[in-house]
Design a protein around this motif. Structure first.
Motif, PDB file in Angstrom:
ATOM      1  N   SER A  42      50.110  78.466  93.211  1.00 38.71           N
ATOM      2  CA  SER A  42      51.440  78.872  93.686  1.00 38.71           C
ATOM      3  C   SER A  42      52.213  79.669  92.643  1.00 38.71           C
ATOM      4  CB  SER A  42      52.243  77.662  94.150  1.00 38.71           C
ATOM      5  OG  SER A  42      52.410  76.735  93.105  1.00 38.71           O
ATOM      6  N   HIS A  45      50.735  83.107  92.623  1.00 37.70           N
ATOM      7  CA  HIS A  45      51.087  83.783  93.869  1.00 37.70           C
ATOM      8  C   HIS A  45      52.519  84.302  93.799  1.00 37.70           C
ATOM      9  CE1 HIS A  45      52.062  84.365  98.138  1.00 37.70           C
ATOM     10  NE2 HIS A  45      50.790  84.726  98.198  1.00 37.70           N
ATOM     11  N   ARG A  46      53.433  83.519  93.232  1.00 35.09           N
ATOM     12  CA  ARG A  46      54.817  83.991  93.065  1.00 35.09           C
ATOM     13  C   ARG A  46      54.869  85.178  92.099  1.00 35.09           C
ATOM     14  NH1 ARG A  46      55.739  78.559  93.160  1.00 35.09           N
ATOM     15  NH2 ARG A  46      55.825  78.390  90.887  1.00 35.09           N
TER      16      ARG A  46
END
Length: 81
Positions: A42, A45-46
């Protein structure tokens, strides 16, 4: 030996194109290659999600969206100081 890192994810057409360029350059200019799937983390991905593919050489981000084969070859063939 230089390390080229390709940040991308499955199903990304631009990532596939970048991989082809990276692998093509690697045929004539040796370097280590690491592929990172940003969809599995995550935080990554950010960081990279909207601008993949991103290609880094020894940790320095050099390309985003498209990879210039001549510039990549020049970067990985430079003598480390």
């Amino acid at each position: 030996m230089r390390l080229v890192t390709l940040y991308g994810k499955p199903g990304c057409c631009l990532c596939d194109d970048a991989r082809e360029v990276v692998l093509s350059v690697r045929q004539s200019t040796p370097f280590a290659l690491e592929e990172v799937d940003v969809s599995l983390d995550s935080a990554l991905h950010r960081q990279y999600g909207e601008r993949i593919p991103v290609v880094a050489v020894d940790g320095e981000e050099l390309f985003e969206y498209h990879v210039d084969p001549d510039a990549l070859a020049d970067s990985v063939s430079r003598v480390e100081t």
